[in-house]
Write an enzyme that holds these catalytic residues in place. Sequence first.
Site, PDB file in Angstrom:
ATOM      1  N   ASP A   1      -8.408   3.067   2.287  1.00 41.65           N
ATOM      2  CA  ASP A   1      -9.905   2.152   2.405  1.00 41.65           C
ATOM      3  C   ASP A   1      -8.187   0.992   1.192  1.00 41.65           C
ATOM      4  O   ASP A   1      -7.516   1.107   1.059  1.00 41.65           O
ATOM      5  CB  ASP A   1     -10.332   2.977   0.649  1.00 41.65           C
TER       6      ASP A   1
ATOM      7  N   GLU B   1      -7.721   6.271  -1.639  1.00 40.48           N
ATOM      8  CA  GLU B   1      -6.857   6.471  -2.840  1.00 40.48           C
ATOM      9  C   GLU B   1      -6.967   4.962  -3.965  1.00 40.48           C
ATOM     10  O   GLU B   1      -6.423   4.873  -5.110  1.00 40.48           O
ATOM     11  CB  GLU B   1      -5.282   5.342  -2.407  1.00 40.48           C
TER      12      GLU B   1
HETATM   13  N1  BES Z   1      -0.337   0.900  -3.073  1.00 42.07           N
HETATM   14  C1  BES Z   1      -0.602   0.236  -4.841  1.00 42.07           C
HETATM   15  C2  BES Z   1       0.046   1.519  -5.332  1.00 42.07           C
HETATM   16  C3  BES Z   1       2.106   0.693  -5.951  1.00 42.07           C
HETATM   17  C4  BES Z   1       1.244  -0.879  -5.804  1.00 42.07           C
HETATM   18  C5  BES Z   1       3.173   1.297  -5.802  1.00 42.07           C
HETATM   19  C6  BES Z   1       2.826  -1.928  -5.704  1.00 42.07           C
HETATM   20  C7  BES Z   1       3.791   0.508  -5.868  1.00 42.07           C
HETATM   21  C8  BES Z   1       3.988  -1.291  -6.138  1.00 42.07           C
HETATM   22  C9  BES Z   1      -1.487   1.883  -4.796  1.00 42.07           C
HETATM   23  O1  BES Z   1      -2.831   1.689  -3.693  1.00 42.07           O
HETATM   24  C10 BES Z   1      -2.080   1.528  -5.545  1.00 42.07           C
HETATM   25  O2  BES Z   1      -2.960   0.026  -5.913  1.00 42.07           O
HETATM   26  N2  BES Z   1      -2.835   2.782  -6.553  1.00 42.07           N
HETATM   27  C11 BES Z   1      -3.479   2.275  -8.125  1.00 42.07           C
HETATM   28  C12 BES Z   1      -3.753   3.212  -8.607  1.00 42.07           C
HETATM   29  C13 BES Z   1      -5.284   3.442  -9.439  1.00 42.07           C
HETATM   30  C14 BES Z   1      -6.558   3.240  -8.580  1.00 42.07           C
HETATM   31  C15 BES Z   1      -5.311   5.319 -10.093  1.00 42.07           C
HETATM   32  C16 BES Z   1      -2.949   1.550  -9.363  1.00 42.07           C
HETATM   33  O3  BES Z   1      -1.359   1.464  -8.900  1.00 42.07           O
HETATM   34  O4  BES Z   1      -3.427   1.181 -10.111  1.00 42.07           O
HETATM   35 MN    MN Z   2      -2.141   1.820  -1.574  1.00 47.55          MN
HETATM   36 MN    MN Z   3      -4.009  -0.521  -4.362  1.00 44.76          MN
END
Ligand code: BES
Ligand code: MN
Ligand code: MN
Length: 465
Positions: free
Chosen positions: A98, A163
């Site tokens: 997604d 996710e």
């Molecule tokens: N891939 C990211 C997380 C991430 C970004 C890890 C940059 C390390 C460096 C993931 O897809 C993401 O965006 N997670 C969200 C989770 C939230 C929607 C609960 C986030 O971190 O904001």
């Molecule tokens: Mn991600």
């Molecule tokens: Mn993300």
Amino acid sequence: MNRNGNALFDPKLENYLRDAQTSQLDELSEWLRIPSVSTLPQHKADVERAAGWLAQKMEAAGLQNVEIIPTDGHPIVYGDWLHAEEHAPTLLVYGHYDVQPIDPEELWDSPPFEPTVRGDDLYARGASDDKGQLFAHVAAVEALLAASGPLPVNVKFLVEGEEEVGSPALTAYLPAATEKLAADVCLVSDTHILSPDQPMIIYGLRGVWAGEVTVKGPSQDLHSGMFGGAVHNPNQALCSLLAQLHDSAGRVAVPGFYDEVQTLTEEERTALAQVPYGETELLQETGAPAAWGEEGYTITERIGARPTLEINGMWGGFIGDGFKTVIPGEAHAKVSCRLVPDQPSPAIGPMIEQFLQGIAPPTVEVSVNTLQHAPATVVPLDVPEMRAAARAYKSVFGVEPVFSREGGSIPIATVVQESLGIPILFMGFGLPDDNLHAPNEKLHLPNFYRGIRVGIALMQELISS
Ligand code: BES
Ligand code: MN
Ligand code: MN
């Protein structure tokens, strides 16, 4: 060294990888054309199509038992290959298909769902987060099976479509699927590395709390001439409340917020100081006029190892063209926190609510509503799989990886580690300037091809850990 990595595999595999680059890029582009935006109901069918596309690709790559698992939300895609030699370890690959919404669309230089190569980069929503990074591992399995025979390890793929909305379906699914998903180690490529030539293993991700603050004043909107000066404006009250969430040293002012936070050890501070990232890089990547944050901590510490509170959005009253002289009945803000180890994610919302209610004037009512929370993730560094991960990066990039903690969150990560009892290897190959969640998201193609090689190298290294 070759731009896309050392020639390190046997000639047959090297030839395959060289010849496959075009089709790998074409296939990834085809997948990126499907707008699998999980948070928008109008894209539900697209999200499903993206799951179907992946399942087909996984089968074509030689994965077996491929399943599209329906859920209350978006489907989970599973596939495996379990024919490695006896006692060979099992690698679970997790990722998400997604993507985030594209707004503001007018700031994209090419349409977000028309993947476009400019220079060495592929531009599209999801190119880096996370379709491109996940696709690389499917391509790695495909390459090995096509050009080199059986895989050195068993593999299982677990790919979700939620996710970006906090993984509700996978959280519900995991506890009952621990046997099916049993593995020795989990590989997640959904983080970034420091620069195209400097790999980075992430051993900690921050947790998250997200919610909404509502300030209520008069029972409805009022004419600001008739009532202005006599009724407290909820927008004004909200601003004043939000402004008190931090103190002048950049610390979160909510009582109890830091109570469980693990103090950084001198040893860890010394180790994090080795990460070649600081104010110069930060300002260059973000375009911010100056750095900001909690006094007494470096940029790397502020991003990866200290908790924060952010105001993500505010609304209330009139924001259209022209003007309207109104006192709104309500004002709202979206607020989120990044959490570090031992902070209790379910307790954050009530803590903020209690604080705001305590400081709110009697002229308004304030409430806080929790939308999402997940604890921080910590990965053990002293396991043999971690050494295999470092060797795999080194063999492809020619450079030892640095170890760091990241500020983003992958809410399911802690659930995976705890319910399956296995460590996660966060081995991304995105870059800090990939524009995740923003206009012009991109994937640096040399790193995409290196990512495929890292996947192969990791499978090989895991049998010699
Ligand atoms: N891939 C990211 C997380 C991430 C970004 C890890 C940059 C390390 C460096 C993931 O897809 C993401 O965006 N997670 C969200 C989770 C939230 C929607 C609960 C986030 O971190 O904001
Ligand atoms: Mn991600
Ligand atoms: Mn993300």
